[in-house]
Write a protein that holds these residues in place. Sequence first.
Motif, PDB file in Angstrom:
ATOM      1  N   UNK A   1       3.325   8.069  -4.440  1.00 27.13           N
ATOM      2  CA  UNK A   1       3.063   7.981  -2.998  1.00 27.13           C
ATOM      3  C   UNK A   1       2.476   6.651  -2.640  1.00 27.13           C
ATOM      4  N   UNK A   2       1.955   5.791  -3.466  1.00 21.65           N
ATOM      5  CA  UNK A   2       1.218   4.643  -3.084  1.00 21.65           C
ATOM      6  C   UNK A   2      -0.322   4.859  -2.807  1.00 21.65           C
ATOM      7  N   UNK A   3      -0.912   3.757  -2.423  1.00 18.71           N
ATOM      8  CA  UNK A   3      -2.240   4.042  -2.276  1.00 18.71           C
ATOM      9  C   UNK A   3      -2.571   4.686  -0.915  1.00 18.71           C
ATOM     10  N   UNK A   4      -1.866   4.406  -0.024  1.00 18.92           N
ATOM     11  CA  UNK A   4      -1.913   4.894   1.302  1.00 18.92           C
ATOM     12  C   UNK A   4      -2.244   6.315   1.326  1.00 18.92           C
ATOM     13  N   UNK A   5      -1.802   7.290   0.500  1.00 15.78           N
ATOM     14  CA  UNK A   5      -1.948   8.674   0.236  1.00 15.78           C
ATOM     15  C   UNK A   5      -3.561   8.856   0.092  1.00 15.78           C
ATOM     16  N   UNK A   6      -4.056   8.167  -1.059  1.00 17.68           N
ATOM     17  CA  UNK A   6      -5.375   8.133  -1.343  1.00 17.68           C
ATOM     18  C   UNK A   6      -6.347   7.777  -0.064  1.00 17.68           C
TER      19      UNK A   6
ATOM     20  N   UNK B   1       0.691  -1.243  -0.120  1.00 18.98           N
ATOM     21  CA  UNK B   1      -0.054  -0.147   0.026  1.00 18.98           C
ATOM     22  C   UNK B   1       0.736   1.383  -0.074  1.00 18.98           C
ATOM     23  N   UNK B   2       2.086   1.116   0.406  1.00 20.08           N
ATOM     24  CA  UNK B   2       2.982   2.419   0.339  1.00 20.08           C
ATOM     25  C   UNK B   2       4.090   2.335  -0.585  1.00 20.08           C
ATOM     26  N   UNK B   3       3.873   1.828  -1.711  1.00 19.80           N
ATOM     27  CA  UNK B   3       4.621   2.061  -2.803  1.00 19.80           C
ATOM     28  C   UNK B   3       3.899   1.962  -4.107  1.00 19.80           C
ATOM     29  N   UNK B   4       4.156   2.705  -5.306  1.00 20.80           N
ATOM     30  CA  UNK B   4       3.681   2.909  -6.408  1.00 20.80           C
ATOM     31  C   UNK B   4       3.754   1.646  -7.263  1.00 20.80           C
ATOM     32  N   UNK B   5       3.070   1.621  -8.415  1.00 21.18           N
ATOM     33  CA  UNK B   5       3.067   0.509  -9.497  1.00 21.18           C
ATOM     34  C   UNK B   5       4.401   0.205  -9.817  1.00 21.18           C
TER      35      UNK B   5
END
Length: 447
Positions: A99-104, A88-92
């Motif tokens: 920033x990864x999904x955690x920022x969203x 969740x804390x890295x990009x594709x």
Amino acid sequence: MPSLFKRSLLPKLRSFPLTADAVGVLCGAAEFRRCLLEKIASATRRIYIVALYLQQDEAGQEILDALHAAKLARPELDVVVVVDWLRAQRGLIGAGKQPGNSAWYQEMTRTHASEVPIYGVPVQTRELFGVLHLKGFVIDDCVIYSGASLNNVYLHKFDKYRYDRYHLLHNRELADSMQHLVQHGLVASKAVHRLDLPNLPTTRSLRNDIGDLRSRLKHAAYDTTQGTTDRTGLSVSPLLGVGKNNPLNRVICELIASAQQQLTICTPYFNLPLAIIREINRALARGVKIDIVVGDKTANDFYIPPSEPFRVISALPYLYEISLRRFAKRHQRNIDSGQLNLHLWRDGDNTYHLKGMWIDRRYTLLTGNNLNPRAFRLDLENALLLDDPHGELLEPRGKELAEIFQHTRRIEHFQNLETLAEYPAGVAKFLKRVSRVRIERLLYRIL
């Protein structure tokens, strides 16, 4: 049949009785998405979503919006989302720094009146050495089980889809058991934190807590005290496993060892553990007919067309094909006789993500386990074992298999598969280098 294992787990498994009309099979990713959204909208008591990741894209947004809407409409609703902490804390992969999904997740919590907690579970301190690979959504008393994560391609939001298996099981005891594990085995751990809130702790600061969580998970199991060991009718057993020689791994091997007439195996990444290879060889020796369905290398989710620049990750589908070719070569006599059938799945530029097994006319294993060394040693995995001694599910089971085989072709000879000399230049160069320095075996263990 008597077990071939001295300490057999299969006869000792506790299970929850089912009725045939309590089991449903969905026919594709688009239907899976529609069903999931409908179930979320109509939930009255609980929604527990467990997946490797919930992606920030149109389909991911649709799911998260639906969860917030359900919680806003019914504040008493128990809503929990659990994903892998590191993923969740890295990009594709290959998409540069993100920033990864955690920022969203944090933005969604900040801008919504309702609260949907999203927890990150760190199975290891590095993603390479283990992730949360549990599957199963609990919505009220229904368990929706699939190997899919939540994004555009897994949910067939647009043109492309990633093909998986999709099952609905209506059983309160099973749903309670799966919720209990999430609540008490994962969320309650000091290593687990909410990703949708700011100021996340660093993974490094959680090292001791992560070690404690992994140690406890090695001895964890689903609560089946409300179940029974009476296997006279249709039933389901939830299974959990992480680390070498775990109960799930052992049951998988025992299922193969129990096959007498027919065995079907699906895996997206052909890199079978030695324990499975051994049981397959024994099954062939006793006359079992075996079908193995794998994705064509172009249907692999890591596949990159030769027209695009080479990236190391793009070599993975070719590694799996090399493994498949070696296996086919060793078993060419069984292929010639029709006892062993290797099927390649391909449907345009869609991708293949099926896992699981069908054993004789009795057992069906639903799982997210890739049946590879990584799944057998590193990731936290689960499965649902359907035991159908009277053949009550033969019709939907047959329909699911027919749909899977619809887009497959049989490998008639190992030479039908490409060799290193036929691979794109960048891939061939990388694989030759890997072979020279002898790290190929290490790659097969962790990928």
